[in-house]
Design an enzyme around this catalytic site. Structure first.
Site, PDB file in Angstrom:
ATOM      1  N   GLU A 252      15.699  97.877 -19.083  1.00 34.58           N
ATOM      2  CA  GLU A 252      14.700  98.540 -19.696  1.00 34.58           C
ATOM      3  C   GLU A 252      15.617  99.604 -20.608  1.00 34.58           C
ATOM      4  O   GLU A 252      15.987 100.561 -19.884  1.00 34.58           O
ATOM      5  CB  GLU A 252      13.869  99.286 -18.617  1.00 34.58           C
ATOM      6  N   CYS A 286      11.368 106.586 -24.171  1.00 36.79           N
ATOM      7  CA  CYS A 286      11.538 105.158 -24.658  1.00 36.79           C
ATOM      8  C   CYS A 286      10.410 104.789 -25.468  1.00 36.79           C
ATOM      9  O   CYS A 286      10.643 104.018 -26.469  1.00 36.79           O
ATOM     10  CB  CYS A 286      12.145 104.348 -23.780  1.00 36.79           C
TER      11      CYS A 286
HETATM   12  P1  NAD Z   1      22.238 106.355 -19.108  1.00 33.84           P
HETATM   13  O1  NAD Z   1      22.559 104.894 -19.524  1.00 33.84           O
HETATM   14  O2  NAD Z   1      23.317 107.392 -19.577  1.00 33.84           O
HETATM   15  O3  NAD Z   1      21.928 106.623 -17.694  1.00 33.84           O
HETATM   16  C1  NAD Z   1      21.063 105.847 -16.794  1.00 33.84           C
HETATM   17  C2  NAD Z   1      21.659 105.704 -15.315  1.00 33.84           C
HETATM   18  O4  NAD Z   1      22.798 104.876 -15.379  1.00 33.84           O
HETATM   19  C3  NAD Z   1      21.979 106.895 -14.676  1.00 33.84           C
HETATM   20  O5  NAD Z   1      21.335 106.837 -13.335  1.00 33.84           O
HETATM   21  C4  NAD Z   1      23.458 106.953 -14.817  1.00 33.84           C
HETATM   22  O6  NAD Z   1      24.012 107.706 -13.796  1.00 33.84           O
HETATM   23  C5  NAD Z   1      23.840 105.542 -14.738  1.00 33.84           C
HETATM   24  N1  NAD Z   1      24.835 105.068 -15.024  1.00 33.84           N
HETATM   25  C6  NAD Z   1      25.744 105.362 -15.851  1.00 33.84           C
HETATM   26  N2  NAD Z   1      27.033 104.715 -16.156  1.00 33.84           N
HETATM   27  C7  NAD Z   1      26.941 103.688 -15.120  1.00 33.84           C
HETATM   28  C8  NAD Z   1      27.788 102.631 -15.036  1.00 33.84           C
HETATM   29  N3  NAD Z   1      28.833 102.254 -15.566  1.00 33.84           N
HETATM   30  N4  NAD Z   1      27.221 101.446 -14.145  1.00 33.84           N
HETATM   31  C9  NAD Z   1      25.988 101.632 -13.499  1.00 33.84           C
HETATM   32  N5  NAD Z   1      25.071 102.901 -13.764  1.00 33.84           N
HETATM   33  C10 NAD Z   1      25.645 104.068 -14.580  1.00 33.84           C
HETATM   34  O7  NAD Z   1      20.745 106.687 -19.693  1.00 33.84           O
HETATM   35  P2  NAD Z   1      19.847 107.898 -19.751  1.00 33.84           P
HETATM   36  O8  NAD Z   1      20.737 108.810 -20.633  1.00 33.84           O
HETATM   37  O9  NAD Z   1      19.928 108.394 -18.405  1.00 33.84           O
HETATM   38  O10 NAD Z   1      18.516 107.493 -20.264  1.00 33.84           O
HETATM   39  C11 NAD Z   1      17.922 107.616 -21.528  1.00 33.84           C
HETATM   40  C12 NAD Z   1      17.914 106.106 -21.858  1.00 33.84           C
HETATM   41  O11 NAD Z   1      17.023 105.350 -21.225  1.00 33.84           O
HETATM   42  C13 NAD Z   1      17.356 106.171 -23.415  1.00 33.84           C
HETATM   43  O12 NAD Z   1      18.269 105.271 -24.145  1.00 33.84           O
HETATM   44  C14 NAD Z   1      15.928 105.725 -23.228  1.00 33.84           C
HETATM   45  O13 NAD Z   1      15.418 105.115 -24.160  1.00 33.84           O
HETATM   46  C15 NAD Z   1      16.164 104.773 -21.954  1.00 33.84           C
HETATM   47  N6  NAD Z   1      14.733 104.494 -21.552  1.00 33.84           N
HETATM   48  C16 NAD Z   1      14.129 103.075 -21.207  1.00 33.84           C
HETATM   49  C17 NAD Z   1      13.090 102.963 -20.789  1.00 33.84           C
HETATM   50  C18 NAD Z   1      12.271 101.805 -20.650  1.00 33.84           C
HETATM   51  O14 NAD Z   1      11.551 101.563 -19.753  1.00 33.84           O
HETATM   52  N7  NAD Z   1      12.732 100.918 -21.546  1.00 33.84           N
HETATM   53  C19 NAD Z   1      12.526 104.077 -20.118  1.00 33.84           C
HETATM   54  C20 NAD Z   1      13.191 105.407 -19.874  1.00 33.84           C
HETATM   55  C21 NAD Z   1      14.321 105.617 -20.609  1.00 33.84           C
END
Ligand code: NAD
Length: 532
Positions: A252, A286
């Site tokens: 997502e 998002c």
């Molecule tokens: P992010 O990708 O920086 O982090 C998300 C999660 O991934 C965190 O828990 C982080 O610790 C973890 N993470 C970081 N590196 C990782 C790795 N190498 N392997 C596995 N996990 C890892 O995203 P964010 O900044 O927390 O969230 C914002 C983004 O999320 C925006 O792009 C937003 O659009 C998207 N988002 C999407 C939805 C949806 O349902 N489509 C909903 C909310 C947010």
């Protein structure tokens, strides 16, 4: 197994096995430290996964009605703790307590209600129709859980984007290891507290606190599925780790949601919605409006209305009775500043906002940009902040073409008083959800599947699809087993002409031919088995 007596389970933050590394959390409102939090290492993650695996057979074999009853206790937990939870989430993210309550907490009982009703139907075995050429046999489809699901959550809605996928996975009989975002560790503790209070058996939900290294460890651990919500960049890494095994992976990811204003729109409502849809949660959703495409004939009037409404938004911390809080994550604020500044330098007009507020914390004001062109970063990349870029389009056709030319395809909306036209445009937009004359609501509707196309993600949650995402599909075929052999089994001798008769009947849709062919096959079979 019954789960009638809720006693606190072990769901909670699994720290590192030795002395854990720590990270510091700062308030987005004041910048002050809110404490230090442990980073679970791969050893701690593996131990949590092992506990979830040990719990899996018991939870899988617990009747669905009992699992639902256990999860439904969440309703009471939220009734008792909503105030405390909402305040903690607000302090962690900076969002107004109103938003923490309505968009993080109140959605949980809404989805519980829906799944209490739908899950027994969606997860039940169902019969499929069987073609005449396979007469005597019956086909069924049923589902069984994936096993241990690793769920990785983001910071923008840190409660609901963790709790809803976990609940969806648990309903189907999976156990879960959840990794909340390091940007919002206090909300992560709230999530752990919520599941602890459900009194689920030990290991059914494990919460591992930590940063990206903890998330990466979870993607490499012995899980059976990964469910990831976050950025496209991290989503690619998660998908690559899943491909190594290979295990199913749902992503997502981000969006660049369009908002198409037709000439016949209720402009007052459209302007009000553009403001809410781009500024709600400080634009960090998002499903935020990220590109308003407004037909030339109403563009200037729309801008006038939006500007006036944006300037009325009260910005402040959770204790300041504000409409909009600060941004939650300093790095995201830098992206917003970069997008606005580079757009301004490339000729965009900043009609209001456009500069960080001169006070402590991560405050950025509601910002309206016009004269946006497709070569600007703000047009193509997700901004994820309180900025509304408006693009003037010749007509609806141009808006649809530009909308579909995006790397993203998560949510879109169309604004028109002609509902037939609205539906026609909705059908032509290449995105996971589309609203006609609304913002935000489709993601909150528990019956509607949610997810994106292209770089916005793979898979769906919410709705029936959201339960099935966490399930393996099993096809079952049953023959009554009375006959000693089937007519198409060995021996093949003297069967070719009848086989062609069956084939011609099936391909040419001639029932008589199918029946004649089968009678011939049957006779040849009996003759073959009698040794004739
Ligand atoms: P992010 O990708 O920086 O982090 C998300 C999660 O991934 C965190 O828990 C982080 O610790 C973890 N993470 C970081 N590196 C990782 C790795 N190498 N392997 C596995 N996990 C890892 O995203 P964010 O900044 O927390 O969230 C914002 C983004 O999320 C925006 O792009 C937003 O659009 C998207 N988002 C999407 C939805 C949806 O349902 N489509 C909903 C909310 C947010």
């Amino acid at each position: 197994m019954t789960l009638a007596d809720p006693t606190p389970s072990t769901a909670g933050f699994a720290g590192s096995t030795a002395s854990p590394r720590l990270f510091e959390k700062h308030s987005p409102v004041t910048g002050a430290s809110l404490g230090q939090f442990p980073i679970a290492d791969s050893e701690a993650v593996d131990a949590a996964v092992a506990r979830a695996r040990a719990a899996f057979p018991g939870w899988r074999d617990t009747p669905l009605a009992v699992r639902l009853e256990a999860l439904n206790r969440g309703r009471q937990v939220l009734l008792e703790h909503a105030d405390d939870y909402a305040r903690k989430i607000a302090a962690d993210t900076g969002k107004p307590i109103f938003e923490a309550l309505m968009f993080e907490i109140a959605v949980v009982p809404l989805f519980l209600d829906h799944y209490l009703k739908r899950a027994p139907k969606v997860l039940a075995r169902r019969k499929v129709s069987t073609p005449l050429a396979m007469a005597g046999k019956s086909g069924y489809i049923e589902h069984f859980p994936r096993g241990v699901v690793g769920i990785i959550a983001p910071w923008n809605f840190p409660f609901q984007l963790a709790v809803l996928p976990v609940i969806s996975a648990l309903i189907g009989g999976n156990t879960v290891v959840l990794k909340p975002s390091e940007v919002t560790p206090i909300a992560g503790e709230v999530v752990a507290d919520f599941f602890r209070r459900l009194g689920l058996p030990p290991g059914v939900v494990e919460v591992v606190g930590g940063d990206g290294s903890t998330g990466a460890a979870l993607t490499r651990a012995n899980v059976d599925m990964l469910f990831f919500t976050g950025s496209v960049a991290t989503g690619r890494k998660v998908a690559a780790a899943a491909a190594e095994r290979p295990i199913p992976c749902e992503l997502e990811l981000g969006g660049k949601d369009v908002f198409i204003v037709c000439a016949d729109a209720n402009l007052e409502r459209a302007a009000e919605a553009a403001v809410y849809g781009s500024m709600g949660n400080c634009g960090q959703a998002c499903v935020s409006v990220e590109r308003a495409m407004v037909v030339d004939s109403v563009h200037d009037r729309f801008i006038e209305l939006v500007k006036r409404k944006l300037e009325k938004i009260k910005v402040g911390g959770p204790d300041e009775n504000a409409d909009m809080g600060p941004m939650t994550f300093a790095k995201q604020l830098q992206t917003v500043e970069r997008h606005v500044e580079s757009a301004r330098q490339a000729g965009a007009k900043v009609l209001t906002g456009g500069q960080r507020l001169a006070r402590a914390g991560l405050f950025y004001p509601p910002t309206l940009l016009t004269d946006i062109r497709p070569d600007m970063d703000i047009y193509r990349e997700e901004t994820f902040g309180p900025v509304l870029p408006v693009i003037r389009v010749r007509d609806e056709e141009e808006a649809i073409r530009l909308a579909n030319a995006s790397e993203f395809g998560l949510v879109g909306s169309v604004w028109t008083q002609d509902l037939e036209k609205g539906l026609r445009i909705a059908s032509r937009l290449e995105s996971g959800q589309v609203m006609v004359n609304d913002v935000y609501s489709s993601v909150g509707h528990p019956g509607l599947p949610f997810g994106g196309v292209r770089s916005s993600g793979i898979g769906r949650y919410h709705g029936d699809e959201g339960l099935l995402s966490f399930m393996n599909v099993k096809a079952i075929l049953v023959d009554r087993g009375k006959a000693d052999y089937d007519p198409i089994w060995y021996p093949y001798n003297n069967k070719l002409a009848s086989a062609f008769e069956v084939f011609r009947g099936v391909a040419g849709k001639k029932l008589g031919s199918v029946i004649r062919g089968f009678l011939g096959l049957r006779k040849a079979s009996i003759d073959g088995h009698d040794g004739k």
